[in-house]
Scaffold this active site. Sequence first.
Site, short mmCIF file in Angstrom:
data_model
loop_
_atom_site.label_atom_id
_atom_site.label_comp_id
_atom_site.label_asym_id
_atom_site.label_seq_id
_atom_site.Cartn_x
_atom_site.Cartn_y
_atom_site.Cartn_z
N ARG A 59 44.43 35.81 31.85
CA ARG A 59 43.22 34.99 31.86
C ARG A 59 43.05 34.23 30.56
O ARG A 59 42.64 33.06 30.55
CB ARG A 59 42.00 35.88 32.12
CG ARG A 59 41.88 36.40 33.53
CD ARG A 59 40.65 37.29 33.66
NE ARG A 59 40.40 37.67 35.03
CZ ARG A 59 39.29 38.29 35.44
NH1 ARG A 59 38.35 38.61 34.57
NH2 ARG A 59 39.12 38.61 36.71
N TYR A 115 47.20 42.02 41.87
CA TYR A 115 46.08 41.35 41.18
C TYR A 115 46.55 40.80 39.83
O TYR A 115 46.34 39.62 39.52
CB TYR A 115 44.96 42.37 41.00
CG TYR A 115 43.72 41.90 40.27
CD1 TYR A 115 42.68 41.29 40.97
CD2 TYR A 115 43.56 42.11 38.91
CE1 TYR A 115 41.52 40.89 40.31
CE2 TYR A 115 42.42 41.70 38.24
CZ TYR A 115 41.39 41.10 38.95
OH TYR A 115 40.25 40.70 38.30
N ASN A 176 40.88 41.50 47.43
CA ASN A 176 40.70 40.96 46.08
C ASN A 176 42.02 40.39 45.55
O ASN A 176 42.07 39.27 45.03
CB ASN A 176 40.17 42.05 45.15
CG ASN A 176 39.67 41.49 43.83
OD1 ASN A 176 39.53 40.29 43.64
ND2 ASN A 176 39.38 42.38 42.89
N HIS A 180 42.87 36.28 44.71
CA HIS A 180 43.42 35.68 43.50
C HIS A 180 44.83 35.16 43.74
O HIS A 180 45.30 34.27 43.00
CB HIS A 180 43.33 36.67 42.35
CG HIS A 180 41.94 36.81 41.84
ND1 HIS A 180 41.29 35.80 41.17
CD2 HIS A 180 41.03 37.83 41.96
CE1 HIS A 180 40.07 36.18 40.87
NE2 HIS A 180 39.88 37.40 41.35
N HIS A 251 32.39 38.07 46.00
CA HIS A 251 33.67 37.69 46.58
C HIS A 251 33.47 36.76 47.77
O HIS A 251 34.28 35.84 47.99
CB HIS A 251 34.46 38.92 46.99
CG HIS A 251 35.12 39.60 45.83
ND1 HIS A 251 35.57 40.90 45.89
CD2 HIS A 251 35.38 39.17 44.58
CE1 HIS A 251 36.10 41.23 44.72
NE2 HIS A 251 35.99 40.19 43.91
N GLU A 254 33.08 33.51 46.12
CA GLU A 254 34.33 33.03 45.54
C GLU A 254 35.29 32.55 46.63
O GLU A 254 35.96 31.51 46.48
CB GLU A 254 34.96 34.14 44.70
CG GLU A 254 36.03 33.67 43.74
CD GLU A 254 36.42 34.74 42.73
OE1 GLU A 254 37.34 34.47 41.93
OE2 GLU A 254 35.81 35.84 42.72
N HIS A 386 35.88 33.89 33.90
CA HIS A 386 34.87 33.49 34.88
C HIS A 386 33.82 32.57 34.26
O HIS A 386 33.46 31.54 34.84
CB HIS A 386 34.19 34.72 35.48
CG HIS A 386 34.95 35.39 36.56
ND1 HIS A 386 35.16 34.83 37.80
CD2 HIS A 386 35.58 36.60 36.60
CE1 HIS A 386 35.85 35.65 38.56
NE2 HIS A 386 36.12 36.74 37.85
#
Length: 423
Positions: A59, A115, A176, A180, A251, A254, A386
């Site tokens: 990230r 993930y 999840n 991503h 979620h 998202e 985020h």
Amino acid sequence: MDRKYMIDTEENKQFLKEGAERLWAFGHNFASPGGGSYYLGDDGQPWTDRPRETWITSRMAHVYSIGKMRGHEGSEALAEAAVRGLLGELHDKEHGGWYAGINADGSILPTKQCYAHAFVILAATSAYLAGIKDAEELLSEAVKIYDEKFWNENEGLSCDIWNTEFTECDGYRGLNANMHSVEAFLAIADAIGDESYRKRAGRIIERVLVWAKENNYRLPEHFNTDWKVDLEKNIERPDDPFKPYGATPGHGIEWARLITQWATSVYGKDSDEAKKYIAEAEKLFCTAVQDAWNRDGVPGLAYTTDWNGNPLVKDRMHWTLAEAINTAAVLYRCNGDQMYADYYAQFLQYLNEKVLDHSCGSWYHQLDEKNGVKTTVWPGKSDIYHALQAMLIPYASVDTSIAKASILQATHPLEQKERFVQL
């Protein structure tokens, strides 16, 4: 309503620009000597006793690659450090792929996570677009290992967790990691022009929309090996940071944004086909917001709900708010409905009044149901992914991944070249 919260005002653009700069500045101390990202504390200083994890490092590579494209001073060196960590201490040179992380004593965190590998791809695509050193090597390796170990072509979905040696795959399947993965696949397509990954993202989305319709647009998160829904998973751990029981409104929100990005990138924003998917995205967003936003007369978005939409874990997680800001803006861009502009303004007002840490910087990562700071699930302020995206996505093209959009919007654009890596 203060104009700085209202979309498309000059005051709002300035509010988001300043917010992004503060976030980039907050994260400057993330890099360890080996490049892996330290977990950041409340004041942005590293918590060196915690593991240096792959998903956080990825990230940080992503956000500082964008920082370079947006002209934030010091971003190139920071992105290079994170890429160095991903190619160095976090990379398993014996078995391939990336460790979940490295402990403070140098030992590895076991397992190989879909993930985390999806975030390695996201980091690599952003770094590649920004011209970061060794990004092409990282991207080639990340896509190769993901395709070999995590993607199931027959199912059109990805598995979740392997053991460290890639010899045993856990039976759990989760949305999840697939969410991503969609983000990563769209980023690949935007970065190198390989549309097979956009098609792959669409295959995941089609499955997700079936599950959404079957569950009144409250998405199930957990599945067994055969992709049978497990609605009772982790009922004893309702506030788990990655696999909570029940529906996760954040979620749903998202997914709504990613579905919209995919559909508009494939069909064009104003096409009838895209509008069908946007309508489904709106149902996901509206269900999540109706279930979670301001349910007890106190602003904020509840972390989880039961399958009837009743809040279970009423804590407010910063990432949920960030995604709500993004998706409200994206849906407003698609249909001009004032409802989404109004939600956007409400979310930003709540951000400024409750979630922004005006003293130490960044956003509080967890608040309780009365908006007091809480640290049971997310102590400190691990990374800025985020929050930073929420300062950028509202003014980006709805059909483009944020790193690619940043090239188009950069204050000091990079010299453009057709640089398509061969995977």
